[in-house]
Design an enzyme around this catalytic site. Sequence first.
Site, PDB file in Angstrom:
ATOM      1  N   LYS A  14     -13.209 -18.633  34.283  1.00 45.95           N
ATOM      2  CA  LYS A  14     -12.709 -19.985  34.024  1.00 45.95           C
ATOM      3  C   LYS A  14     -13.061 -20.878  35.190  1.00 45.95           C
ATOM      4  O   LYS A  14     -12.958 -20.471  36.341  1.00 45.95           O
ATOM      5  CB  LYS A  14     -11.191 -19.935  33.821  1.00 45.95           C
ATOM      6  CG  LYS A  14     -10.496 -21.282  33.611  1.00 45.95           C
ATOM      7  CD  LYS A  14     -10.024 -21.987  34.871  1.00 45.95           C
ATOM      8  CE  LYS A  14      -9.239 -21.152  35.840  1.00 45.95           C
ATOM      9  NZ  LYS A  14      -8.905 -21.939  37.095  1.00 45.95           N
ATOM     10  N   ASP A 139      -2.630 -20.543  32.959  1.00 47.81           N
ATOM     11  CA  ASP A 139      -4.035 -20.549  32.545  1.00 47.81           C
ATOM     12  C   ASP A 139      -4.336 -19.626  31.368  1.00 47.81           C
ATOM     13  O   ASP A 139      -5.437 -19.682  30.813  1.00 47.81           O
ATOM     14  CB  ASP A 139      -4.928 -20.132  33.715  1.00 47.81           C
ATOM     15  CG  ASP A 139      -5.085 -21.235  34.754  1.00 47.81           C
ATOM     16  OD1 ASP A 139      -4.695 -22.373  34.471  1.00 47.81           O
ATOM     17  OD2 ASP A 139      -5.603 -20.933  35.848  1.00 47.81           O
TER      18      ASP A 139
END
Length: 279
Positions: A14, A139
Site C-alpha cells: 500500500k 488501513d
Amino acid sequence: MGWLVTITARAPAKINLALHVRACRPDGYHEIETLFAFCRDGDLLKVEEAQADELTIVGPFADGLSTTDNLILSALAAMRELGDIPPLSVTLTKNLPVAAGVGGGSADAAAMIRLLDRRYVHNGDNKELVLTTAHLGADVGACIVGRTRIGRGVGTDLHMASADLERCPVLLINPRVPLATGPVFAAWDGVDRGGLFEGTAREIAMAGRNDLEQPAIELCPEIADVLTALRKTDAWLVRMSGSGATCFALFDSEIARAEAHSAIATTHPNWWQLESTLA
C-alpha cells in the site's frame, strides 16, 4: 486432510499518494484525508487445511515477527464470525519491510480476509467485509479493496477515485530503517493545511502532500536521503508513503523506472527497492 492444492493470495504493498492530516481526535487517532494506491507486488500468503491453526513466516523480512500475536490470525478469527472455517496452516512470505508505511500487517490481514471469503465465506461484498473487520486497523479496509481510493476519517471512510493511474510504473525504496507510526503522528505539528484537492487520481496526487514527511525525517534522517535520490530521476512524483520510512516515485515509463532503480542500486546498494506497477 489438507487440500490437494495450496491456496495463495497476494498482499500488495500500500502507498499513500497523498496524506493530509487534519486534526487529532479525542480518542488519540487522527482525522486524515489520503489517496490510497496499491502495487501489484508485495507479500504472499499460502494456506491449506490442517489439524490446528498454525502460522509460519518466511522471507527476507521474517525476523522478529510474531507467529502468535499477528493480524493474520486476528483476521482469521474475525472471518470465523461470518462462516465455518476449518483449522488452517498459513505461510506468510514477508517480502515487504516492517514498520515501513506500505501496509505491512494490514495488507497481510486483508489478503487473508479476501482468501477466506473466496474459499469459505462467499460474501463477496467488500463493504461488508470492510465493516466486519474494521477493528483490525485503519488501513485494513483499504487493503481489502486493493484499488485506488480516497480515505477520510481515520482512513476507513473510503470513496471512489479515478483509475487513471492503473499500471503506472512505481519504484519503492526503504533505507532499511524501521519507523513506528505512533511517534511520527505524535511529532506532527498540529497544523491543518487543508484537505485533498478535487480531480483525477493523478491530479490529486500531484497537488497533494504528506504532512507526516517532515516529522518522519526528524525521527529518521535517512528518509531525506531517499527522497533526494529519487528526485534526481525522471519521476513525475516523489513522496514518502504513510508514516515512512518507505518513499516512492511514479514514472511515465517502465524504462525510466528501471533506469532509476539501476542508478540508485549502484549508489545505495543497501537500500531495499521494489519495482512494480499500480493496480
